[in-house]
Design a protein around this motif. Sequence first.
Motif, PDB file in Angstrom:
ATOM      1  N   MET A   1     -18.124  33.021  -9.443  1.00 53.09           N
ATOM      2  CA  MET A   1     -18.664  32.335  -8.260  1.00 53.09           C
ATOM      3  C   MET A   1     -17.528  31.839  -7.394  1.00 53.09           C
ATOM      4  O   MET A   1     -16.497  31.403  -7.881  1.00 53.09           O
ATOM      5  CB  MET A   1     -19.524  31.171  -8.757  1.00 53.09           C
ATOM      6  CG  MET A   1     -19.635  29.970  -7.819  1.00 53.09           C
ATOM      7  SD  MET A   1     -20.378  30.444  -6.262  1.00 53.09           S
ATOM      8  CE  MET A   1     -19.823  29.143  -5.244  1.00 53.09           C
ATOM      9  N   SER A   2     -17.716  31.899  -6.094  1.00 54.84           N
ATOM     10  CA  SER A   2     -16.749  31.319  -5.186  1.00 54.84           C
ATOM     11  C   SER A   2     -16.895  29.813  -5.246  1.00 54.84           C
ATOM     12  O   SER A   2     -17.967  29.288  -5.025  1.00 54.84           O
ATOM     13  CB  SER A   2     -17.029  31.760  -3.762  1.00 54.84           C
ATOM     14  OG  SER A   2     -17.378  33.094  -3.711  1.00 54.84           O
ATOM     15  N   ALA A  11     -16.241  37.666  -6.043  1.00 54.25           N
ATOM     16  CA  ALA A  11     -17.018  38.902  -5.927  1.00 54.25           C
ATOM     17  C   ALA A  11     -16.212  40.097  -6.428  1.00 54.25           C
ATOM     18  O   ALA A  11     -16.757  41.026  -7.023  1.00 54.25           O
ATOM     19  CB  ALA A  11     -17.453  39.109  -4.477  1.00 54.25           C
ATOM     20  N   GLU A  34     -29.395  43.082   0.918  1.00 54.17           N
ATOM     21  CA  GLU A  34     -28.612  42.029   0.276  1.00 54.17           C
ATOM     22  C   GLU A  34     -28.629  40.780   1.159  1.00 54.17           C
ATOM     23  O   GLU A  34     -28.328  40.855   2.357  1.00 54.17           O
ATOM     24  CB  GLU A  34     -27.164  42.481   0.039  1.00 54.17           C
ATOM     25  CG  GLU A  34     -26.351  41.369  -0.633  1.00 54.17           C
ATOM     26  CD  GLU A  34     -24.925  41.751  -0.989  1.00 54.17           C
ATOM     27  OE1 GLU A  34     -24.501  42.893  -0.696  1.00 54.17           O
ATOM     28  OE2 GLU A  34     -24.236  40.885  -1.561  1.00 54.17           O
ATOM     29  N   ALA A  37     -24.500  38.138   1.954  1.00 55.73           N
ATOM     30  CA  ALA A  37     -23.601  39.204   1.464  1.00 55.73           C
ATOM     31  C   ALA A  37     -22.115  38.887   1.560  1.00 55.73           C
ATOM     32  O   ALA A  37     -21.285  39.698   1.151  1.00 55.73           O
ATOM     33  CB  ALA A  37     -23.905  40.511   2.194  1.00 55.73           C
ATOM     34  N   HIS A  42     -19.601  43.279  -2.651  1.00 53.67           N
ATOM     35  CA  HIS A  42     -20.615  43.896  -3.519  1.00 53.67           C
ATOM     36  C   HIS A  42     -21.228  45.115  -2.836  1.00 53.67           C
ATOM     37  O   HIS A  42     -21.516  46.118  -3.482  1.00 53.67           O
ATOM     38  CB  HIS A  42     -21.700  42.870  -3.861  1.00 53.67           C
ATOM     39  CG  HIS A  42     -21.220  41.786  -4.779  1.00 53.67           C
ATOM     40  ND1 HIS A  42     -21.473  40.454  -4.564  1.00 53.67           N
ATOM     41  CD2 HIS A  42     -20.458  41.831  -5.897  1.00 53.67           C
ATOM     42  CE1 HIS A  42     -20.908  39.736  -5.517  1.00 53.67           C
ATOM     43  NE2 HIS A  42     -20.285  40.546  -6.338  1.00 53.67           N
ATOM     44  N   ALA A  60     -26.402  34.622   6.707  1.00 53.62           N
ATOM     45  CA  ALA A  60     -26.887  33.533   7.550  1.00 53.62           C
ATOM     46  C   ALA A  60     -26.136  33.613   8.886  1.00 53.62           C
ATOM     47  O   ALA A  60     -24.959  34.006   8.926  1.00 53.62           O
ATOM     48  CB  ALA A  60     -26.621  32.206   6.863  1.00 53.62           C
ATOM     49  N   HIS A  63     -22.439  32.846   9.357  1.00 55.41           N
ATOM     50  CA  HIS A  63     -21.436  33.653   8.646  1.00 55.41           C
ATOM     51  C   HIS A  63     -21.543  35.136   9.007  1.00 55.41           C
ATOM     52  O   HIS A  63     -20.815  35.968   8.463  1.00 55.41           O
ATOM     53  CB  HIS A  63     -21.588  33.482   7.129  1.00 55.41           C
ATOM     54  CG  HIS A  63     -21.310  32.095   6.655  1.00 55.41           C
ATOM     55  ND1 HIS A  63     -20.101  31.713   6.124  1.00 55.41           N
ATOM     56  CD2 HIS A  63     -22.062  30.988   6.662  1.00 55.41           C
ATOM     57  CE1 HIS A  63     -20.138  30.430   5.819  1.00 55.41           C
ATOM     58  NE2 HIS A  63     -21.326  29.962   6.135  1.00 55.41           N
ATOM     59  N   LEU A  85     -29.487  37.082   8.970  1.00 53.85           N
ATOM     60  CA  LEU A  85     -30.727  36.664   8.303  1.00 53.85           C
ATOM     61  C   LEU A  85     -30.528  35.328   7.602  1.00 53.85           C
ATOM     62  O   LEU A  85     -29.793  35.234   6.618  1.00 53.85           O
ATOM     63  CB  LEU A  85     -31.163  37.727   7.273  1.00 53.85           C
ATOM     64  CG  LEU A  85     -32.330  37.322   6.357  1.00 53.85           C
ATOM     65  CD1 LEU A  85     -33.602  37.042   7.166  1.00 53.85           C
ATOM     66  CD2 LEU A  85     -32.600  38.402   5.311  1.00 53.85           C
ATOM     67  N   ASP A  86     -31.180  34.312   8.143  1.00 55.13           N
ATOM     68  CA  ASP A  86     -31.343  33.068   7.401  1.00 55.13           C
ATOM     69  C   ASP A  86     -32.647  33.232   6.639  1.00 55.13           C
ATOM     70  O   ASP A  86     -33.693  33.495   7.259  1.00 55.13           O
ATOM     71  CB  ASP A  86     -31.424  31.877   8.368  1.00 55.13           C
ATOM     72  CG  ASP A  86     -31.510  30.546   7.633  1.00 55.13           C
ATOM     73  OD1 ASP A  86     -32.209  30.488   6.589  1.00 55.13           O
ATOM     74  OD2 ASP A  86     -30.897  29.574   8.078  1.00 55.13           O
ATOM     75  N   VAL A  87     -32.594  33.105   5.337  1.00 52.42           N
ATOM     76  CA  VAL A  87     -33.787  33.413   4.539  1.00 52.42           C
ATOM     77  C   VAL A  87     -34.975  32.525   4.912  1.00 52.42           C
ATOM     78  O   VAL A  87     -36.114  32.846   4.602  1.00 52.42           O
ATOM     79  CB  VAL A  87     -33.506  33.312   3.018  1.00 52.42           C
ATOM     80  CG1 VAL A  87     -32.492  34.358   2.589  1.00 52.42           C
ATOM     81  CG2 VAL A  87     -33.060  31.910   2.618  1.00 52.42           C
ATOM     82  N   ARG A  88     -34.702  31.389   5.612  1.00 52.84           N
ATOM     83  CA  ARG A  88     -35.797  30.496   6.016  1.00 52.84           C
ATOM     84  C   ARG A  88     -36.469  30.963   7.306  1.00 52.84           C
ATOM     85  O   ARG A  88     -37.480  30.400   7.711  1.00 52.84           O
ATOM     86  CB  ARG A  88     -35.263  29.072   6.211  1.00 52.84           C
ATOM     87  CG  ARG A  88     -34.748  28.452   4.914  1.00 52.84           C
ATOM     88  CD  ARG A  88     -33.923  27.231   5.204  1.00 52.84           C
ATOM     89  NE  ARG A  88     -32.756  27.580   6.032  1.00 52.84           N
ATOM     90  CZ  ARG A  88     -31.796  26.740   6.361  1.00 52.84           C
ATOM     91  NH1 ARG A  88     -31.841  25.491   5.938  1.00 52.84           N
ATOM     92  NH2 ARG A  88     -30.782  27.138   7.119  1.00 52.84           N
ATOM     93  N   ALA A 112     -34.777  26.740   0.962  1.00 50.72           N
ATOM     94  CA  ALA A 112     -34.271  28.093   1.224  1.00 50.72           C
ATOM     95  C   ALA A 112     -34.512  29.001   0.017  1.00 50.72           C
ATOM     96  O   ALA A 112     -34.828  30.185   0.174  1.00 50.72           O
ATOM     97  CB  ALA A 112     -32.786  28.044   1.592  1.00 50.72           C
TER      98      ALA A 112
HETATM   99  C1  LIG Z   1     -21.076  31.483  -2.460  1.00 51.97           C
HETATM  100  S1  LIG Z   1     -21.457  32.517  -1.135  1.00 51.97           S
HETATM  101  C2  LIG Z   1     -21.703  34.082  -1.943  1.00 51.97           C
HETATM  102  C3  LIG Z   1     -21.308  35.228  -1.064  1.00 51.97           C
HETATM  103  C4  LIG Z   1     -21.387  36.612  -1.725  1.00 51.97           C
HETATM  104  N1  LIG Z   1     -22.754  36.944  -2.090  1.00 51.97           N
HETATM  105  C5  LIG Z   1     -20.496  36.695  -2.930  1.00 51.97           C
HETATM  106  O1  LIG Z   1     -20.992  36.810  -4.057  1.00 51.97           O
HETATM  107  O2  LIG Z   1     -19.273  36.636  -2.735  1.00 51.97           O
HETATM  108  C6  LIG Z   1     -23.102  32.013  -0.722  1.00 51.97           C
HETATM  109  C7  LIG Z   1     -23.668  32.712   0.493  1.00 51.97           C
HETATM  110  O3  LIG Z   1     -25.010  32.296   0.726  1.00 51.97           O
HETATM  111  C8  LIG Z   1     -25.221  32.312   2.117  1.00 51.97           C
HETATM  112  N2  LIG Z   1     -26.359  31.465   2.464  1.00 51.97           N
HETATM  113  C9  LIG Z   1     -26.467  30.138   2.311  1.00 51.97           C
HETATM  114  N3  LIG Z   1     -27.635  29.695   2.815  1.00 51.97           N
HETATM  115  C10 LIG Z   1     -28.265  30.794   3.320  1.00 51.97           C
HETATM  116  C11 LIG Z   1     -29.515  31.002   3.978  1.00 51.97           C
HETATM  117  N4  LIG Z   1     -30.349  29.974   4.244  1.00 51.97           N
HETATM  118  N5  LIG Z   1     -29.847  32.249   4.338  1.00 51.97           N
HETATM  119  C12 LIG Z   1     -29.022  33.293   4.081  1.00 51.97           C
HETATM  120  N6  LIG Z   1     -27.831  33.162   3.461  1.00 51.97           N
HETATM  121  C13 LIG Z   1     -27.459  31.920   3.085  1.00 51.97           C
HETATM  122  C14 LIG Z   1     -23.908  31.775   2.675  1.00 51.97           C
HETATM  123  O4  LIG Z   1     -23.753  32.122   4.034  1.00 51.97           O
HETATM  124  C15 LIG Z   1     -22.884  32.403   1.758  1.00 51.97           C
HETATM  125  O5  LIG Z   1     -22.354  33.602   2.262  1.00 51.97           O
END
Ligand SMILES: C[S@@+](CC[C@H](N)C(=O)[O-])C[C@H]1O[C@@H](n2cnc3c(N)ncnc32)[C@H](O)[C@@H]1O
Length: 203
Positions: A1-2, A11, A34, A37, A42, A60, A63, A85-88, A112
């Motif tokens: 995890m980051s 990743a 995804e 992402a 990935h 989101a 980003h 895409l914001d999942v909300r 979310a």
């Molecule tokens: C810890 S990072 C992981 C990034 C990547 N999946 C990886 O494994 O390296 C978490 C990701 O979740 C995204 N995220 C957070 N809230 C989000 C939302 N409401 N909708 C979409 N993405 C979201 C962030 O923008 C971020 O890129």
Amino acid sequence: MSERIGDYSAAERNKRPIFEALVEHLSQARAVLEVGAGDATHARYALERLPHCVWQTSEAPGHHRRLVAALADSADHRLPRPLALDVRAAWPAGPYDAVFGANVAHIMDWAAVEALFAGAATVLRPAGRLCLYGPFLRRGETPRPGNATFDAALRDRDPAMGLREIEALNALAQQQGLVALDDIAMPSDNRLLIWQKSGDRSF
Ligand SMILES: C[S@@+](CC[C@H](N)C(=O)[O-])C[C@H]1O[C@@H](n2cnc3c(N)ncnc32)[C@H](O)[C@@H]1O
């Protein structure tokens, strides 16, 4: 995890074990979405392991530009331009054979996470799969020290973040017509959780 948002080095380390496990589950998948992402580490690796897939990345909106830049050198039709895409918010029409997210559930607030399950259930084809990788907790079990420390650090940073309980995710999944299909132990106390949408399309 980051450990930090925007630090995607984890990743690079976890992509191999994730896809070792995912190839079996996604061998028939042709269209994958995804969420969150990151820098597309990935996504790029997915195409090596699942060469028949079109892997639609998304991020989101805050980003998204960074993800677009990370894929700017790719002319591969299997990696279409990333979606914001914001999942909300509103999801793409789909349908997708799978929705994948790595290290997203503990970064998203609970609303979310709920939206993630609801959105995935909407865009998945019958028998499509939701696949989430990351550190998770199990209700009633003492977390491993690394996960407990990480959970505390996340909640310190933002009380809305934190490791999610698998049982709570399964309840969300059930509300959305997704059935728990697999729960695979991964290195460093991470897991790969897979749910399947109802339906009889062979997958
Ligand atoms: C810890 S990072 C992981 C990034 C990547 N999946 C990886 O494994 O390296 C978490 C990701 O979740 C995204 N995220 C957070 N809230 C989000 C939302 N409401 N909708 C979409 N993405 C979201 C962030 O923008 C971020 O890129």
